[in-house]
Write a protein that holds these residues in place. Structure first.
Motif, PDB file in Angstrom:
ATOM      1  N   PHE A   1     -12.160  -5.329   7.614  1.00 16.33           N
ATOM      2  CA  PHE A   1     -11.235  -4.476   8.363  1.00 16.33           C
ATOM      3  C   PHE A   1      -9.782  -4.814   8.028  1.00 16.33           C
ATOM      4  N   ARG A   2      -9.490  -6.078   7.787  1.00 21.49           N
ATOM      5  CA  ARG A   2      -8.132  -6.440   7.388  1.00 21.49           C
ATOM      6  C   ARG A   2      -7.776  -5.795   6.055  1.00 21.49           C
ATOM      7  N   GLU A   3      -8.714  -5.809   5.110  1.00 26.47           N
ATOM      8  CA  GLU A   3      -8.483  -5.169   3.815  1.00 26.47           C
ATOM      9  C   GLU A   3      -8.252  -3.659   3.985  1.00 26.47           C
ATOM     10  N   ILE A   4      -9.007  -3.048   4.883  1.00 27.92           N
ATOM     11  CA  ILE A   4      -8.832  -1.610   5.124  1.00 27.92           C
ATOM     12  C   ILE A   4      -7.436  -1.337   5.665  1.00 27.92           C
ATOM     13  N   ARG A   5      -7.010  -2.136   6.626  1.00 29.18           N
ATOM     14  CA  ARG A   5      -5.672  -1.950   7.190  1.00 29.18           C
ATOM     15  C   ARG A   5      -4.606  -2.108   6.117  1.00 29.18           C
ATOM     16  N   GLU A   6      -4.748  -3.132   5.301  1.00 31.18           N
ATOM     17  CA  GLU A   6      -3.760  -3.356   4.244  1.00 31.18           C
ATOM     18  C   GLU A   6      -3.774  -2.221   3.237  1.00 31.18           C
ATOM     19  N   GLY A   7      -4.957  -1.692   2.928  1.00 34.68           N
ATOM     20  CA  GLY A   7      -5.048  -0.577   1.991  1.00 34.68           C
ATOM     21  C   GLY A   7      -4.378   0.677   2.507  1.00 34.68           C
ATOM     22  N   LEU A   8      -4.466   0.910   3.802  1.00 37.63           N
ATOM     23  CA  LEU A   8      -3.840   2.090   4.393  1.00 37.63           C
ATOM     24  C   LEU A   8      -2.324   1.961   4.490  1.00 37.63           C
ATOM     25  N   LEU A   9      -1.837   0.728   4.584  1.00 35.48           N
ATOM     26  CA  LEU A   9      -0.421   0.536   4.907  1.00 35.48           C
ATOM     27  C   LEU A   9       0.416   0.022   3.747  1.00 35.48           C
ATOM     28  N   TRP A  10      -0.199  -0.280   2.619  1.00 32.27           N
ATOM     29  CA  TRP A  10       0.535  -0.977   1.562  1.00 32.27           C
ATOM     30  C   TRP A  10       1.769  -0.203   1.090  1.00 32.27           C
ATOM     31  N   HIS A  11       1.696   1.140   1.055  1.00 29.82           N
ATOM     32  CA  HIS A  11       2.818   1.938   0.548  1.00 29.82           C
ATOM     33  C   HIS A  11       3.704   2.467   1.676  1.00 29.82           C
ATOM     34  N   LEU A  12       3.518   1.934   2.899  1.00 29.67           N
ATOM     35  CA  LEU A  12       4.282   2.418   4.049  1.00 29.67           C
ATOM     36  C   LEU A  12       5.097   1.304   4.703  1.00 29.67           C
ATOM     37  N   GLU A  13       5.292   0.197   3.974  1.00 29.36           N
ATOM     38  CA  GLU A  13       5.969  -0.948   4.569  1.00 29.36           C
ATOM     39  C   GLU A  13       7.407  -0.639   4.971  1.00 29.36           C
ATOM     40  N   ASP A  14       8.061   0.257   4.221  1.00 29.50           N
ATOM     41  CA  ASP A  14       9.473   0.536   4.479  1.00 29.50           C
ATOM     42  C   ASP A  14       9.692   1.815   5.278  1.00 29.50           C
ATOM     43  N   VAL A  15       8.630   2.352   5.885  1.00 30.83           N
ATOM     44  CA  VAL A  15       8.771   3.579   6.673  1.00 30.83           C
ATOM     45  C   VAL A  15       9.292   3.217   8.063  1.00 30.83           C
ATOM     46  N   PRO A  16      10.469   3.726   8.461  1.00 35.18           N
ATOM     47  CA  PRO A  16      11.052   3.328   9.755  1.00 35.18           C
ATOM     48  C   PRO A  16      10.156   3.624  10.955  1.00 35.18           C
ATOM     49  N   ALA A  17       9.411   4.741  10.912  1.00 40.60           N
ATOM     50  CA  ALA A  17       8.606   5.126  12.077  1.00 40.60           C
ATOM     51  C   ALA A  17       7.545   4.086  12.420  1.00 40.60           C
ATOM     52  N   LEU A  18       7.135   3.267  11.429  1.00 37.69           N
ATOM     53  CA  LEU A  18       6.117   2.241  11.671  1.00 37.69           C
ATOM     54  C   LEU A  18       6.706   0.834  11.680  1.00 37.69           C
ATOM     55  N   GLY A  19       8.045   0.750  11.736  1.00 38.68           N
ATOM     56  CA  GLY A  19       8.713  -0.536  11.664  1.00 38.68           C
ATOM     57  C   GLY A  19       8.524  -1.379  12.916  1.00 38.68           C
ATOM     58  N   LYS A  20       9.066  -2.578  12.857  1.00 40.05           N
ATOM     59  CA  LYS A  20       8.940  -3.520  13.962  1.00 40.05           C
ATOM     60  C   LYS A  20       9.579  -2.962  15.226  1.00 40.05           C
ATOM     61  N   GLY A  21       8.862  -3.053  16.322  1.00 40.51           N
ATOM     62  CA  GLY A  21       9.367  -2.594  17.601  1.00 40.51           C
ATOM     63  C   GLY A  21       9.230  -1.104  17.851  1.00 40.51           C
ATOM     64  N   ARG A  22       8.670  -0.358  16.876  1.00 43.03           N
ATOM     65  CA  ARG A  22       8.553   1.087  17.067  1.00 43.03           C
ATOM     66  C   ARG A  22       7.258   1.481  17.775  1.00 43.03           C
ATOM     67  N   LEU A  23       6.300   0.553  17.850  1.00 40.59           N
ATOM     68  CA  LEU A  23       5.025   0.827  18.516  1.00 40.59           C
ATOM     69  C   LEU A  23       4.915  -0.006  19.786  1.00 40.59           C
ATOM     70  N   ARG A  24       4.173   0.492  20.748  1.00 39.09           N
ATOM     71  CA  ARG A  24       3.908  -0.285  21.955  1.00 39.09           C
ATOM     72  C   ARG A  24       3.153  -1.568  21.589  1.00 39.09           C
ATOM     73  N   ASN A  25       3.462  -2.640  22.281  1.00 48.85           N
ATOM     74  CA  ASN A  25       2.846  -3.924  21.948  1.00 48.85           C
ATOM     75  C   ASN A  25       1.679  -4.288  22.849  1.00 48.85           C
ATOM     76  N   ASP A  26       1.225  -3.338  23.678  1.00 49.11           N
ATOM     77  CA  ASP A  26       0.159  -3.640  24.630  1.00 49.11           C
ATOM     78  C   ASP A  26      -1.155  -2.939  24.306  1.00 49.11           C
ATOM     79  N   LEU A  27      -1.248  -2.334  23.129  1.00 45.89           N
ATOM     80  CA  LEU A  27      -2.434  -1.532  22.806  1.00 45.89           C
ATOM     81  C   LEU A  27      -3.348  -2.192  21.790  1.00 45.89           C
TER      82      LEU A  27
END
Length: 734
Positions: free
Chosen positions: A259-285
């Motif tokens: 599952f970690r590999e799957i997550r990394e595969g989905l996100l590898w080209h989205l590291e610099d996307v502001p919408a998914l940046g630090k603090g943009r998502l709720r931290n309780d989910l």
């Protein structure tokens, strides 16, 4: 402290499960059988079967105490007495163990005073004694509970022994209705089978108690008590089975890595996307990377269904997963554009067909469902089920029954305790059993061939899904071994000395298959599909699709206006995608009404399953007023057309753009998108289309099979596709 001497050790397991005046406790039966299995197993307790007695539902005190007396008189090293059932207190506060005819507050002679059992233990010549009581008094009358004795641990002091009780004071020891084991014994068994991190080997009673107490206390369950005399805390009955993950990762740990590999595969080209940046998502989910990957796969699902950037942006804008203030329109547009680029060029995850994850590039829905099931299972460990159900709807827009089942089954648990088959064989006291098992699991029994065939028929490489590789290997080897042992037993004459060896090996193999079944039950649909046995036709189809998908994802995605405004089929990214041409205002109006109603269906026309040409018709069923009918021709002499048809059958749906042509005042052609519809394909229709496409591909690449072990694709088909015209792309820009 060493393990007890098996010759001088006796164990008595007593359980009362049926009562006239108390609620029955069916889990007690399982308590006894599971504990007996552990004490007798060479891996855990190592006692001869005759040294571990079980007494289920004794009729009276004599039957119960006779068994204890016999064991106490025979034991010279260690004596263990276990009781599970209802407990009562007498007027003077002493503990009585309830039997079938016992009544609360009446006829104390129908129950067994604990002092009687204590006296038998004290009278034994055994140097070490252990008493375990899974009972409490019957004051809590609710079904599924056992009453609690008052300070049982204080009453049970036996010098030179160790006593553990399920609860203290007036607590109620739980035996939940429908649970396989009572709560206390269940955690005790789990601690013995899994081992205790950081404890010694063998496993001393104090370490065992502290581990069980911590687990029960963390779940809000009644807290067990202990009391010891002399060196009772150091008594050890079992080996510590704990294996540090670094030395030997469990299948559950391998699943987490996947599952970690799957997550990394989905996100590898989205590291610099502001919408998914630090603090943009709720931290309780949940874990941020998991929430990000869920968002990405959800966007991919919407793209595959033909949704526009604007409509997907609206979905994200209203999503509660973002922290306040949420991303603005430009940030969401950038996120959607980057997901679309990855989907067109990598099939959602970078080199998905080749990197060992085993996901389906033509089915972003299956990846999304897999991640939702995983999220729900993780979430369900920390919040109530009702809240998870609410969040599934509010956060992820799903109430799929598979997801609800997944988050309650906690699929990693069976993988945590999954046993090593080869270690089980090595632990057999009779070395001949281990040798026989190893023989039928490898070359002599066909296990090696079964394993090589299974591995070669995976849809594509699943090497990064280590838990599936491990389960699959055990599954096919055990099935082959089971058949081989059955043949050998048929040939062995009655009374033959080696027959017992074969029977024991058969039991070990069947036990491993039972563990496999339990592990598979907790898996997601996509994991099961990657694990299951595949036919030769499916093997060939998977190889052809792997080859075709790699071919599709190697080219740049450019919309091609259709020639002379014709309805036609093609692909977009890894998906089948069609265009239906509308020729006048009447057809346009009918299409707009049909898009509102939905419900278009497919039918096909072919001479037979070996046809050279297939005609697929899109139409509105019943007395639909649109009158729209579209026909698409597949030339099955064309490798691209045959692969498109197979892809259509495997995806079991197709997205269709309704397009109209406009000629402006300068005679330039413009293509306009009127709307998009997703058409589901009936399972029976899909199976027939797959058969027709498979026969066509076998004619085009005669003699080819699916990919060999560890290889992807079908080389003859790959050469044929490279020499064919490229597939057309008819997905209109959104």
């Amino acid at each position: 402290m060493s393990l007890p001497d098996p010759d001088g050790t006796r164990v008595v397991l007593i359980g009362a499960s049926e009562y006239q005046h108390f609620p029955d406790l069916p889990a007690v039966r399982n308590n006894l059988s599971r504990l007996a299995e552990l004490f007798r197993s060479p891996r855990f307790g190592g006692l001869p079967a005759g040294h571990c007695a079980t007494v289920l539902d004794p009729a009276d005190a004599k039957e119960m105490l006779d068994a204890v007396h016999q064991a106490a008189s025979e034991a010279t090293d260690t004596l263990v007495v276990y009781f599970a059932g209802h407990g009562m207190r007498s007027p003077d506060g002493s503990l009585h163990l309830a039997l079938r005819n016992s009544e609360q507050g009446r006829k104390l002679y129908e129950s067994v005073p604990f002092d009687y059992l204590r006296a038998e233990v004290l009278d034994s010549m055994a140097s070490r004694s252990v008493v375990i009581l899974d009972c409490c008094y019957s004051g809590a009358a609710l079904e599924g509970y056992m009453g609690a004795p008052e300070e049982f641990a204080d009453q049970t002091s036996i010098e030179g022994t160790y006593v553990m009780t399920a609860s203290a004071a007036t607590q109620a020891a739980k035996a939940p209705v429908g649970a396989p084991l009572t709560s206390f014994t269940g955690e005790l068994v789990k601690a013995v089978t899994d081992g205790v991190p950081g404890a010694s080997d063998p496993l001393d009673m104090n370490s065992l108690y502290r581990h069980v107490r911590q687990l029960l206390e963390s779940r809000g369950m009644p807290v067990p008590q202990q009391r010891a005399g002399g060196q009772g805390h150091a008594i050890a009955l079992f080996r510590n089975q704990w294996i540090p993950p670094a030395e030997k990762p469990t299948l559950a740990a391998q699943r987490e890595d996947w599952f970690r590999e799957i997550r990394e595969g989905l996100l590898w080209h989205l590291e610099d996307v502001p919408a998914l940046g630090k603090g943009r998502l709720r931290n309780d989910l949940g874990e941020p990377a998991l929430i990000r990957s869920l968002l990405v796969s959800r966007i991919a699902v919407q793209l595959a269904r033909g949704k526009s950037t604007a409509s997907i942006r609206d979905i994200l804008t209203s999503s509660p997963v973002f922290a306040v203030p949420g991303p603005d329109a430009d940030e969401l547009n950038e996120l959607i554009d980057k997901v679309q680029f990855g989907f067109e060029h990598d099939g959602l995850i970078n080199t998905v067909v080749l990197d060992g994850l085993g996901l389906l590039p033509w089915s972003p829905e299956s990846t999304y469902m897999l991640l939702i099931e995983y999220w729900a299972a993780q979430r369900g460990r920390t919040v109530p089920r009702t809240r998870v159900e609410q969040e599934l709807s509010e956060l992820w827009d799903t109430m799929d029954s598979r997801v609800l089942a997944a988050h309650s089954s906690l699929p990693s648990f069976p993988l945590e305790v999954y046993p090593d088959l080869w270690e089980r064989l090595k632990a057999e006291p009779d070395f001949r059993v281990g040798n026989a098992g190893a023989m039928v699991l490898t070359q002599r029994g066909g296990g090696d061939q079964a394993w090589e065939w299974w591995m070669s028929t995976r849809p594509w490489s699943i090497l990064k899904a280590g838990h599936l590789v491990g389960l699959g290997e055990d599954l096919v080897r055990c099935q082959a071994a089971q058949h081989a042992l059955s043949r050998l037993l048929d040939q062995a004459p009655p009374g033959d000395n080696f027959r017992g060896v074969l029977e024991r090996a058969t039991k070990v193999i069947q036990g491993q298959l039972d563990h496999i079944s339990l592990a598979v039950e907790g898996m997601s649909a996509i994991e099961y599909d990657l694990l299951r046995e595949r036919s030769r036709d499916e093997h060939f189809q998977d190889g052809c699709l792997t080859t075709f998908q790699a071919h599709l994802l190697q080219r740049y995605q450019i919309f091609s206006p259709f020639y002379e405004h014709e309805t036609t089929h093609g692909t977009w990214g890894p998906l089948p995608w069609w265009a239906i041409a509308l020729h006048d205002e009447h057809e346009r109006g009918a299409a707009e009404a049909l898009l509102t109603r939905g419900g278009m269906q497919l039918s096909f026309t072919a001479k037979n399953h070996d046809t050279d040409e297939l005609l697929i018709t899109c139409w509105e069923p019943g007395p639909g007023p649109s009158g729209l009918t579209a026909r698409l021709r597949f030339d099955l002499h064309d490798a691209v057309h045959a692969c498109e048809l197979l892809l259509l059958a495997r995806r079991q749906s197709v997205t269709v753009d309704f397009l109209t042509e406009h000629i402006d005042e300068w005679d330039d052609r413009e293509i306009h998108l009127i709307g998009t519809m997703n058409i589901a394909i009936d399972g029976e229709v899909g199976a027939t289309l797959a058969e027709i496409a498979t026969r066509a591909l076998r004619r085009l690449v005669p003699g080819a099979s699916g990919p060999a072990i560890y290889h992807d694709g079908v080389p003859p088909l790959e050469r044929l596709l490279k020499s064919s015209r490229p597939p057309r792309i008819y997905r209109h820009p959104r």
